[in-house]
Motif scaffolding. Sequence first.
Motif, PDB file in Angstrom:
ATOM      1  N   ALA A   1       0.835  -1.208   0.000  1.00 57.42           N
ATOM      2  CA  ALA A   1       0.000   0.000   0.000  1.00 57.42           C
ATOM      3  C   ALA A   1       0.870   1.260   0.000  1.00 57.42           C
ATOM      4  CB  ALA A   1      -0.931   0.000   1.212  1.00 57.42           C
ATOM      5  N   ALA A   2       1.977   1.230   0.753  1.00 55.06           N
ATOM      6  CA  ALA A   2       2.881   2.383   0.808  1.00 55.06           C
ATOM      7  C   ALA A   2       3.542   2.621  -0.545  1.00 55.06           C
ATOM      8  CB  ALA A   2       3.944   2.163   1.888  1.00 55.06           C
ATOM      9  N   LEU A   3       3.947   1.563  -1.217  1.00 55.20           N
ATOM     10  CA  LEU A   3       4.594   1.699  -2.529  1.00 55.20           C
ATOM     11  C   LEU A   3       3.607   2.229  -3.575  1.00 55.20           C
ATOM     12  CD1 LEU A   3       6.766  -1.544  -2.442  1.00 55.20           C
ATOM     13  CD2 LEU A   3       7.603   0.825  -2.406  1.00 55.20           C
ATOM     14  N   CYS A   4       2.345   1.873  -3.442  1.00 53.27           N
ATOM     15  CA  CYS A   4       1.313   2.435  -4.343  1.00 53.27           C
ATOM     16  C   CYS A   4       1.222   3.952  -4.166  1.00 53.27           C
ATOM     17  CB  CYS A   4      -0.043   1.796  -4.053  1.00 53.27           C
ATOM     18  SG  CYS A   4      -0.232   0.121  -4.652  1.00 53.27           S
ATOM     19  N   LEU A   5       1.270   4.417  -2.910  1.00 52.61           N
ATOM     20  CA  LEU A   5       1.216   5.854  -2.647  1.00 52.61           C
ATOM     21  C   LEU A   5       2.461   6.547  -3.194  1.00 52.61           C
ATOM     22  CD1 LEU A   5       0.013   8.381  -1.352  1.00 52.61           C
ATOM     23  CD2 LEU A   5       1.042   7.686   0.824  1.00 52.61           C
ATOM     24  N   ILE A   6       3.619   5.938  -3.023  1.00 46.61           N
ATOM     25  CA  ILE A   6       4.863   6.524  -3.534  1.00 46.61           C
ATOM     26  C   ILE A   6       4.826   6.640  -5.051  1.00 46.61           C
ATOM     27  CG2 ILE A   6       7.327   6.022  -3.840  1.00 46.61           C
ATOM     28  CD1 ILE A   6       7.244   5.028  -0.875  1.00 46.61           C
TER      29      ILE A   6
ATOM     30  N   LEU B   1      -2.544  10.417   2.569  1.00 48.43           N
ATOM     31  CA  LEU B   1      -2.191   9.533   3.682  1.00 48.43           C
ATOM     32  C   LEU B   1      -3.429   8.866   4.270  1.00 48.43           C
ATOM     33  CD1 LEU B   1       0.621  11.630   5.383  1.00 48.43           C
ATOM     34  CD2 LEU B   1       0.879   9.395   4.303  1.00 48.43           C
ATOM     35  N   ARG B   2      -4.565   9.559   4.230  1.00 48.10           N
ATOM     36  CA  ARG B   2      -5.817   8.907   4.641  1.00 48.10           C
ATOM     37  C   ARG B   2      -6.135   7.754   3.688  1.00 48.10           C
ATOM     38  NH1 ARG B   2      -7.548  14.229   6.016  1.00 48.10           N
ATOM     39  NH2 ARG B   2      -7.899  14.383   8.258  1.00 48.10           N
ATOM     40  N   GLY B   3      -5.922   8.013   2.399  1.00 52.47           N
ATOM     41  CA  GLY B   3      -6.153   6.959   1.415  1.00 52.47           C
ATOM     42  C   GLY B   3      -5.233   5.771   1.629  1.00 52.47           C
ATOM     43  N   PHE B   4      -3.957   6.058   1.930  1.00 53.37           N
ATOM     44  CA  PHE B   4      -2.995   4.974   2.200  1.00 53.37           C
ATOM     45  C   PHE B   4      -3.426   4.163   3.418  1.00 53.37           C
ATOM     46  CE2 PHE B   4       0.327   4.250   5.432  1.00 53.37           C
ATOM     47  CZ  PHE B   4       0.882   3.085   4.928  1.00 53.37           C
TER      48      PHE B   4
ATOM     49  N   GLY C   1      -8.903   2.944  13.061  1.00 55.33           N
ATOM     50  CA  GLY C   1      -7.736   2.304  12.462  1.00 55.33           C
ATOM     51  C   GLY C   1      -7.108   3.090  11.342  1.00 55.33           C
ATOM     52  N   HIS C   2      -7.874   3.895  10.650  1.00 47.05           N
ATOM     53  CA  HIS C   2      -7.258   4.618   9.524  1.00 47.05           C
ATOM     54  C   HIS C   2      -7.112   6.103   9.799  1.00 47.05           C
ATOM     55  CE1 HIS C   2     -10.765   6.687   7.729  1.00 47.05           C
ATOM     56  NE2 HIS C   2      -9.927   7.194   6.849  1.00 47.05           N
ATOM     57  N   GLU C   3      -8.068   6.711  10.497  1.00 45.52           N
ATOM     58  CA  GLU C   3      -8.043   8.169  10.698  1.00 45.52           C
ATOM     59  C   GLU C   3      -6.882   8.578  11.613  1.00 45.52           C
ATOM     60  OE1 GLU C   3      -9.480  11.983   9.916  1.00 45.52           O
ATOM     61  OE2 GLU C   3     -10.168  10.093   9.081  1.00 45.52           O
ATOM     62  N   SER C   4      -6.755   7.930  12.762  1.00 41.43           N
ATOM     63  CA  SER C   4      -5.705   8.294  13.723  1.00 41.43           C
ATOM     64  C   SER C   4      -4.309   8.056  13.148  1.00 41.43           C
ATOM     65  CB  SER C   4      -5.870   7.492  15.014  1.00 41.43           C
ATOM     66  OG  SER C   4      -7.112   7.774  15.613  1.00 41.43           O
ATOM     67  N   THR C   5      -4.124   6.923  12.482  1.00 42.33           N
ATOM     68  CA  THR C   5      -2.808   6.606  11.922  1.00 42.33           C
ATOM     69  C   THR C   5      -2.444   7.567  10.802  1.00 42.33           C
ATOM     70  OG1 THR C   5      -3.268   4.284  12.436  1.00 42.33           O
ATOM     71  CG2 THR C   5      -1.368   4.734  11.033  1.00 42.33           C
ATOM     72  N   ALA C   6      -3.415   7.912   9.982  1.00 37.02           N
ATOM     73  CA  ALA C   6      -3.151   8.851   8.887  1.00 37.02           C
ATOM     74  C   ALA C   6      -2.741  10.224   9.415  1.00 37.02           C
ATOM     75  CB  ALA C   6      -4.393   8.978   7.997  1.00 37.02           C
ATOM     76  N   VAL C   7      -3.411  10.681  10.460  1.00 34.75           N
ATOM     77  CA  VAL C   7      -3.072  11.979  11.049  1.00 34.75           C
ATOM     78  C   VAL C   7      -1.683  11.935  11.678  1.00 34.75           C
ATOM     79  CG1 VAL C   7      -3.671  13.594  12.906  1.00 34.75           C
ATOM     80  CG2 VAL C   7      -5.444  12.753  11.378  1.00 34.75           C
TER      81      VAL C   7
ATOM     82  N   ALA D   1       0.792  10.037  10.719  1.00 34.41           N
ATOM     83  CA  ALA D   1       1.741  10.039   9.595  1.00 34.41           C
ATOM     84  C   ALA D   1       1.902  11.442   9.019  1.00 34.41           C
ATOM     85  CB  ALA D   1       1.271   9.075   8.516  1.00 34.41           C
ATOM     86  N   THR D   2       0.809  12.193   8.961  1.00 37.55           N
ATOM     87  CA  THR D   2       0.854  13.573   8.462  1.00 37.55           C
ATOM     88  C   THR D   2       1.742  14.442   9.342  1.00 37.55           C
ATOM     89  OG1 THR D   2      -1.373  13.373   7.527  1.00 37.55           O
ATOM     90  CG2 THR D   2      -0.544  15.599   7.894  1.00 37.55           C
ATOM     91  N   TRP D   3       1.545  14.357  10.664  1.00 37.67           N
ATOM     92  CA  TRP D   3       2.383  15.128  11.588  1.00 37.67           C
ATOM     93  C   TRP D   3       3.843  14.695  11.489  1.00 37.67           C
ATOM     94  CZ3 TRP D   3       0.389  19.414  12.729  1.00 37.67           C
ATOM     95  CH2 TRP D   3      -0.916  19.583  13.209  1.00 37.67           C
TER      96      TRP D   3
END
Length: 530
Positions: free
Chosen positions: A189-194, A215-218, A341-347, A349-351
């Motif tokens: 999933a990370a490589l798709c975003l890259i 990052l939310r999408g990832f 599971g996705h919202e907190s982790t995405a935020v 990662a953003t910070w």
Amino acid sequence: MEGSITGGFLSVFPVAVAVTVIAILVHLYFYGAWRRTAEVRRKLRAQGVIGPPPSVLYGNLPEMQKIQLQTAAMASPPHGASAIIAHDYTSTLFPYFVEWRKQYGPLYTYSTGMRQHLYANKVELVKDLNFSNNINLGKPFYVTKKLAPILGHSVVRSNGAVWAVQRKIIAPEFFMDRVRAMVGLMADAALCLIDKWESRIGDGATAEIEVDEDLRGFSADVISRACFGSSYEKGKEIFSKLRDLQRLVSEGSFLFGYISLSDRFFQRSKHRRIKKLEKEIESLIWETVQKRQKECSKTSSSKKDLLQLIMEATTNDPNIGANDSSKNFIVDNCKSIYFAGHESTAVAATWSLMLLALHPEWQDCIRSEFAHACPDGHPDMAVISQLKSVSMVVHETLRLYPPAAFVARETFAEMQLGNVVVPKGVCLWTLIPSLHREVEIWGEDANKFKPERFENGIAKACKFPQAYVPFGAGPRLCLGKNFALVELKIIISLVVSKFRLSLSPEYRHCPSYRMIVEPANGVKIVFQRL
């Protein structure tokens, strides 16, 4: 004439009696509630715990709202990479807590309406919160009630015996041995975003990208692949509707514990939208579950995703009960996993990327370490365990910008925490970002980004390691902690290995509290391909 007057009087009389009875009942209700909160304050005051004096009907709400408005009027967020970014946002987002802390110290009481609260940022109490297994200490009901459209009656929201049953089923699915099997999916999933970001750079040297939604999408893609056996595209509608629901639920502060008349009577359209979204999300999730059940019946694969494991555990557990209970259990916990599971982790990662863009020296450390540990650029669990620099950066990001702002508890029976006997019905609030900046715990550099403080682990990073609570405290610790930490290490390592990051001149630093602490204006980063 006399008969008409008498008849009119008699027709009005029942109405007058009803109004009087209602008035008496309302008076008795508020008088009883006021007496209860006054008694709680008396018990706390006898132990030396004081706080701002409350008004009779509204408690400290008017003062809280006044302080918040005054702070908002004076706020002026810094712009761009050249601006000095102050990482302590507590005085902006929660100014009343900071103001009262100056007056009453790290332990004080306040009230909202007829509800009594205890601000508990005292280390002794936080330690006890970490070690307490008392089932009578749970999530505050009035807060979780507001979050019901998003979390249902899931393990995140429930209390007591119901919570214990759900935790027993859900927790094992997030143990490290399960997470280890998901690393490949996270890396894919990370490589798709890259690849997506590299295509935006194209033939140029750099590109300016607002990373939040990507990052939310990832993170949503990781949850979808690892937990529900599908890609983000299939669950995109669920995530989108959950985000809309989050915005609606977080309008206004649910921390005050008081529902205004306008909220009760003049926002019916908002409540209708919330109900509509809630039903739509539940319907979409149940369709996903039923589809997964059909797929599972056609295959005997030994590799099972989280949804399959939850379905099996639910079927085999006698405590869940009838079909409707089983359906509600699955749907509610899927909602929690999709959202938390996705919202907190995405935020988070953003910070993390924002802080790394400000500190290129830490990009160099991560880049060098990753190149040595993972020359093929596709990490596994063995590689992740060697990435010390990225671990330090993740821990420091979660110290300065924990997605959850509070450890919140309610006492369902009188109990002792630290040296304080807390009466039944008190809501305890530990302000995490404030606790993570206590000079007495972290040192004089508590407000600075210094990942090296975690060089020897959390136990050596500060004076009291129990004061580091980005995932909550005690038995209510976030079940997805291992999952989130591994996911963050993977995305940060891979992004830094491919790009050099710098903060856009357009970036405006403005943390905002919308159930979690997130950047109000997004985070724009200049990506330079290495």
